[in-house]
Design a protein around this motif. Structure first.
Motif, PDB file in Angstrom:
ATOM      1  N   UNK A 189      18.823  74.267  64.976  1.00  0.00           N
ATOM      2  CA  UNK A 189      20.065  74.263  63.849  1.00  0.00           C
ATOM      3  C   UNK A 189      20.522  72.853  63.982  1.00  0.00           C
ATOM      4  N   UNK A 190      20.472  72.237  62.926  1.00  0.00           N
ATOM      5  CA  UNK A 190      21.014  70.635  62.817  1.00  0.00           C
ATOM      6  C   UNK A 190      22.577  70.378  62.177  1.00  0.00           C
ATOM      7  N   UNK A 191      23.346  71.688  62.441  1.00  0.00           N
ATOM      8  CA  UNK A 191      24.790  71.445  62.150  1.00  0.00           C
ATOM      9  C   UNK A 191      25.585  70.621  63.012  1.00  0.00           C
ATOM     10  N   UNK A 192      26.223  69.634  62.659  1.00  0.00           N
ATOM     11  CA  UNK A 192      26.900  68.794  63.412  1.00  0.00           C
ATOM     12  C   UNK A 192      28.481  68.769  63.402  1.00  0.00           C
ATOM     13  N   UNK A 193      29.049  68.157  64.417  1.00  0.00           N
ATOM     14  CA  UNK A 193      30.398  68.058  64.346  1.00  0.00           C
ATOM     15  C   UNK A 193      30.903  66.724  64.944  1.00  0.00           C
ATOM     16  N   UNK A 194      32.236  66.202  64.668  1.00  0.00           N
ATOM     17  CA  UNK A 194      32.441  65.192  65.087  1.00  0.00           C
ATOM     18  C   UNK A 194      33.727  65.054  65.798  1.00  0.00           C
ATOM     19  N   UNK A 195      33.987  64.444  66.854  1.00  0.00           N
ATOM     20  CA  UNK A 195      34.885  64.426  67.794  1.00  0.00           C
ATOM     21  C   UNK A 195      35.495  62.864  67.865  1.00  0.00           C
ATOM     22  N   UNK A 196      37.094  62.900  67.925  1.00  0.00           N
ATOM     23  CA  UNK A 196      37.516  61.424  68.475  1.00  0.00           C
ATOM     24  C   UNK A 196      37.060  61.045  69.865  1.00  0.00           C
ATOM     25  N   UNK A 197      36.639  59.914  69.939  1.00  0.00           N
ATOM     26  CA  UNK A 197      36.068  59.432  71.293  1.00  0.00           C
ATOM     27  C   UNK A 197      37.577  59.057  72.367  1.00  0.00           C
ATOM     28  N   UNK A 198      37.424  59.663  73.515  1.00  0.00           N
ATOM     29  CA  UNK A 198      38.489  59.155  74.287  1.00  0.00           C
ATOM     30  C   UNK A 198      37.951  58.212  75.232  1.00  0.00           C
ATOM     31  N   UNK A 199      38.439  56.928  75.400  1.00  0.00           N
ATOM     32  CA  UNK A 199      37.731  56.106  76.017  1.00  0.00           C
ATOM     33  C   UNK A 199      37.936  56.174  77.482  1.00  0.00           C
ATOM     34  N   UNK A 200      37.010  55.946  78.458  1.00  0.00           N
ATOM     35  CA  UNK A 200      37.147  56.033  79.925  1.00  0.00           C
ATOM     36  C   UNK A 200      37.652  57.511  80.318  1.00  0.00           C
ATOM     37  N   UNK A 201      36.963  58.600  79.736  1.00  0.00           N
ATOM     38  CA  UNK A 201      37.349  59.855  79.898  1.00  0.00           C
ATOM     39  C   UNK A 201      36.776  60.642  81.244  1.00  0.00           C
ATOM     40  N   UNK A 202      37.194  61.712  81.781  1.00  0.00           N
ATOM     41  CA  UNK A 202      36.478  62.298  82.767  1.00  0.00           C
ATOM     42  C   UNK A 202      36.392  63.665  82.411  1.00  0.00           C
ATOM     43  N   UNK A 203      35.217  64.071  82.736  1.00  0.00           N
ATOM     44  CA  UNK A 203      34.757  65.549  82.341  1.00  0.00           C
ATOM     45  C   UNK A 203      34.917  66.528  83.577  1.00  0.00           C
ATOM     46  N   UNK A 204      35.875  67.316  83.041  1.00  0.00           N
ATOM     47  CA  UNK A 204      36.347  68.403  84.052  1.00  0.00           C
ATOM     48  C   UNK A 204      35.976  69.882  83.439  1.00  0.00           C
ATOM     49  N   UNK A 205      35.319  70.748  84.248  1.00  0.00           N
ATOM     50  CA  UNK A 205      35.103  71.693  83.567  1.00  0.00           C
ATOM     51  C   UNK A 205      35.484  73.093  84.587  1.00  0.00           C
ATOM     52  N   UNK A 206      36.027  74.165  84.038  1.00  0.00           N
ATOM     53  CA  UNK A 206      36.399  75.410  85.001  1.00  0.00           C
ATOM     54  C   UNK A 206      35.437  76.435  84.895  1.00  0.00           C
ATOM     55  N   UNK A 207      34.990  76.865  85.948  1.00  0.00           N
ATOM     56  CA  UNK A 207      34.204  77.946  86.032  1.00  0.00           C
ATOM     57  C   UNK A 207      34.967  79.457  85.920  1.00  0.00           C
ATOM     58  N   UNK A 208      34.648  80.263  84.876  1.00  0.00           N
ATOM     59  CA  UNK A 208      35.231  81.363  84.881  1.00  0.00           C
ATOM     60  C   UNK A 208      34.385  82.692  85.026  1.00  0.00           C
ATOM     61  N   UNK A 209      35.042  84.047  85.249  1.00  0.00           N
ATOM     62  CA  UNK A 209      34.077  85.032  85.759  1.00  0.00           C
ATOM     63  C   UNK A 209      34.958  86.205  85.183  1.00  0.00           C
ATOM     64  N   UNK A 210      34.492  87.103  84.027  1.00  0.00           N
ATOM     65  CA  UNK A 210      35.158  88.212  83.654  1.00  0.00           C
ATOM     66  C   UNK A 210      34.121  89.417  83.748  1.00  0.00           C
ATOM     67  N   UNK A 211      34.900  90.546  83.802  1.00  0.00           N
ATOM     68  CA  UNK A 211      34.067  91.860  83.830  1.00  0.00           C
ATOM     69  C   UNK A 211      34.452  92.562  82.599  1.00  0.00           C
ATOM     70  N   UNK A 212      33.936  93.659  82.428  1.00  0.00           N
ATOM     71  CA  UNK A 212      33.961  94.218  81.006  1.00  0.00           C
ATOM     72  C   UNK A 212      35.365  95.282  81.004  1.00  0.00           C
ATOM     73  N   UNK A 213      36.177  95.281  82.176  1.00  0.00           N
ATOM     74  CA  UNK A 213      37.229  95.859  82.449  1.00  0.00           C
ATOM     75  C   UNK A 213      38.468  95.183  82.122  1.00  0.00           C
ATOM     76  N   UNK A 214      38.452  93.913  81.683  1.00  0.00           N
ATOM     77  CA  UNK A 214      39.682  93.298  81.121  1.00  0.00           C
ATOM     78  C   UNK A 214      40.094  92.198  82.461  1.00  0.00           C
ATOM     79  N   UNK A 215      39.536  92.045  83.484  1.00  0.00           N
ATOM     80  CA  UNK A 215      39.534  91.187  84.532  1.00  0.00           C
ATOM     81  C   UNK A 215      39.052  89.802  84.233  1.00  0.00           C
ATOM     82  N   UNK A 216      39.878  88.800  84.341  1.00  0.00           N
ATOM     83  CA  UNK A 216      39.237  87.486  84.524  1.00  0.00           C
ATOM     84  C   UNK A 216      39.710  86.748  85.416  1.00  0.00           C
TER      85      UNK A 216
END
Length: 643
Positions: A189-216
């Motif tokens: 799929x060659x669909x693209x998006x564009x975002x404003x670039x933030x200079x000297x950014x840090x990349x932080x990600x959060x791990x989530x875990x969810x079940x099928x009973x509404x718990x996250x």
């Protein structure tokens, strides 16, 4: 729990999933292409099914063949790993229609978060801050409205594939075209998006875990700011940037993002964070799958994320709430990739001749390698991951540097030595990082010449090979002593060449001990120990291929192409674009061909103005590194300018 699970992937992630399946007593099914018939994940699974020829589009990306393999093997569920079909909503739906459990989120959640614009709109409505941007069909217009610099991203996938940072809007159209080609090759799929670039950014990600009973719940963050070409190469948990308040706020934002799309399973919410003000974080995207860097979260939480993917998919409730999650100690991961830092980090390949992967106290290696593995250009360049854990960050970093020094992958150039030096960089040690740090500092972390002791070791190997092996009397003229009739002994000289560098001639100057798999050389009073295999020598994570150089053959080759320049393949791969024909006139710097390897494009350009005298490839041609692609005869004015 399931009885049989098919792993719809390959390499280190397939081996990793199989390990947990074995621990749970679940029968594992591997799938493989013709290129992977003898791969480690195939050998380690309980059973394996061939799914097609080497190209991923005809094997690992074929929904039909994966489902047929599941039916033939009696699998009840499919684990997609990461990459390939892991974030393909159509595949998740197809699994459900075939009566299989897809070990991942619902198809609708994959589709929603896979469309990065819809994802932003959804999480924004849930109160999560997002980065300003735009998308097709108004991509170029949106980029110009945002103003340089901007970041082009594929809408259908992540992992850095197809991402382009554009600082000069004058080349925007060319960058968009290149990003589309890479996105199409990686995700279909060659669909693209564009975002404003933030200079000297840090990349932080959060791990989530969810079940099928509404718990996250969230399982804390990972710092992923050390990147090359928008690809993560070092990840750690937790981040030194966040205080407890910011960690809690970002974690809650990630939970809300997961709830907003009806998420179930393990997933990751990624944020871009200005290094100077971590409280100003922005949602970038959600990866609806297991992440490459999940081991660092496992080590600081004590949870097996693959196990909990399986349990949640089997319908179990999470037995813990947010207050039960504790982060203990520190973990850091390094991605070992088939790439050559000395050649500008171009993808590499070859046969793994000798392999040593570190394990032990506080060290874990997730790998798909074994000796004899053929590393080609068809799949992702990541080969393995080395992860270190300690009670604090300094200990984890020290253990990881030591583990990388123990890593041996002879026969295939890797980035292990580069990563070891990166982890010793003062900014990394201090935790003062951003996503541009590696690109800024890379040149200083790549040695600009081969250490002299490497050539000394190569000479030692060659001298050892010349020594007579038979017992009893030895013909003195067969001993490489350098003895000459009526003259002083002259040391035996060996012409040597490291690919990509000028040839050298070296004689033995130190003392040597050579065994079948190791070379010890003492030069200038310092002892150096190398692993060896064929023409390869390795030390402290670095490796060199030192070949014999034939000056006569090289001279004949230069004479054959006198007055012309041969353009060679910079990496093993496939020619995807040919823009010229024999007889065409070209200008200096003109783009002539495109070579693709491991989902990365490299443009081959004319070194000077001239005429295409030879063209040895067509689109689809598979090429080896340094293979001649074309020959350009320079115009007379180019020759005069060169003189």
């Amino acid at each position: 729990m399931f009885d049989t699970v098919l792993v719809a992937n390959r390499g280190e992630i397939a081996v990793r999933v199989i390990r947990t399946l074995r621990a749970l007593g679940v029968r594992s099914v591997a799938v493989f292409s013709d290129a992977d018939a003898d791969a480690r994940h195939v050998r380690e699974a309980d059973t394996a099914v061939r799914i097609g020829p080497a190209p991923a589009t005809e094997s690992y990306l074929s929904v039909e063949r994966i489902l047929q393999a599941a039916e033939r093997s009696g699998a009840q569920a499919v684990h997609p790993g990461y990459g390939f079909l892991a974030e393909n909503a159509g595949f998740a739906r197809a699994c459900a229609e075939a009566g299989l459990v897809f070990i991942g989120p619902p198809a609708d959640a994959i589709a929603l978060m896979g469309d990065k614009i819809r994802a932003k709109e959804t999480v924004r409505a849930a109160g999560v801050p997002v980065v300003p941007g735009g998308r097709d069909p108004d991509l170029a217009e949106a980029a110009r409205e945002l103003g340089a610099p901007v970041l082009l991203k594929p809408s259908a996938g992540g992992g850095g594939k197809g991402m382009r940072l554009v600082r000069d809007l004058g080349v925007l159209d060319d960058e968009i075209a290149a990003a589309r080609r890479e996105a199409r090759a990686s995700f279909g799929d060659d669909t693209l998006l564009v975002e404003r670039w933030i200079d000297r950014p840090r990349h932080i990600e959060i791990q989530v875990l969810a079940d099928a009973h509404g718990n996250v719940v969230h399982l804390g963050e990972r710092e992923c700011s050390l990147q090359r070409r928008h690809q993560k190469i070092i990840e750690e948990a937790p981040s030194v940037l966040l205080d407890e308040g910011t960690r809690a706020a970002m974690g809650e934002a990630a939970v809300q993002a997961a709830r907003s799309c009806g998420y179930v399973g393990a997933g990751t919410v990624e944020f871009i964070v200005p290094g100077g003000d971590p409280s100003q974080y922005y949602f970038m995207e959600m990866n609806t799958r297991l992440q490459v860097e999940h081991p660092v979260t496992e080590l600081v939480t004590g949870l097996d994320l693959v196990e909990w993917q399986l349990r949640v998919a089997a319908g179990e409730k999470l037995p813990y709430g947010q207050g039960d999650i504790r982060l203990t100690g520190h973990a850091v991961e390094a991605r070992i990739c088939a790439e050559d830092p000395a050649r500008g980090f171009l993808p590499s390949g070859g046969t793994v001749l000798r392999l040593r992967e570190p394990q032990g106290d506080g060290v874990r290696t997730d790998s798909g390698l074994s000796e004899g593995t053929e590393v080609g250009s068809l799949y992702d360049p990541m080969l393995s991951k080395v992860i270190a854990y300690g009670p604090d960050r300094a200990t984890a970093l020290r253990r990881l540097r030591a583990a990388l020094a123990e890593t041996v992958t002879l026969g295939v150039p890797t980035n292990a030595g580069f990563l070891r030096r990166l982890l010793a960089h003062p900014a990394v040690v201090a935790g003062d990082m951003d996503t541009g740090l590696v690109e800024r500092e890379a040149a200083g972390l790549v040695p600009d010449e081969v250490p002299e002791e490497v050539y000394e070791a190569a000479v030692a190997v060659r001298l050892d090979a010349l020594r007579p092996r038979q017992e009893g009397w030895t013909d003195p003229f067969s001993v490489p002593s350098g003895w000459r009739l009526g003259g002083e002994p002259r040391p035996v000289a060996f012409p040597l060449r490291v690919p990509g560098l000028d040839p050298v001639t070296r004689t033995a100057r130190g003392t040597h001990t050579v065994t079948a798999d190791r070379v010890d050389v003492t030069l200038d009073g310092v002892r150096h120990t190398f692993d060896r295999a064929g023409d390869w020598l390795g030390r402290d994570g670095d490796a060199w291929q030192v070949r014999d150089h034939d000056p006569v053959a090289a001279s004949l080759d230069r004479a054959a192409h006198a007055g012309a320049d041969s353009l060679t393949a910079p990496m093993p791969g496939t020619v995807t674009v040919v823009k010229v024909a024999v007889g065409d006139e070209v200008t200096a710097g003109q783009s002539l061909l495109v070579v693709e390897a491991m989902k990365m494009e490299h443009v081959v350009s004319a070194p000077h103005a001239g005429t295409v005298a030879e063209l040895d490839v067509t689109p689809g041609t598979t090429v080896a590194m340094d293979q001649v692609l074309a020959v350009i005869t320079p115009h007379e004015e180019s020759e005069e300018a060169a003189r």
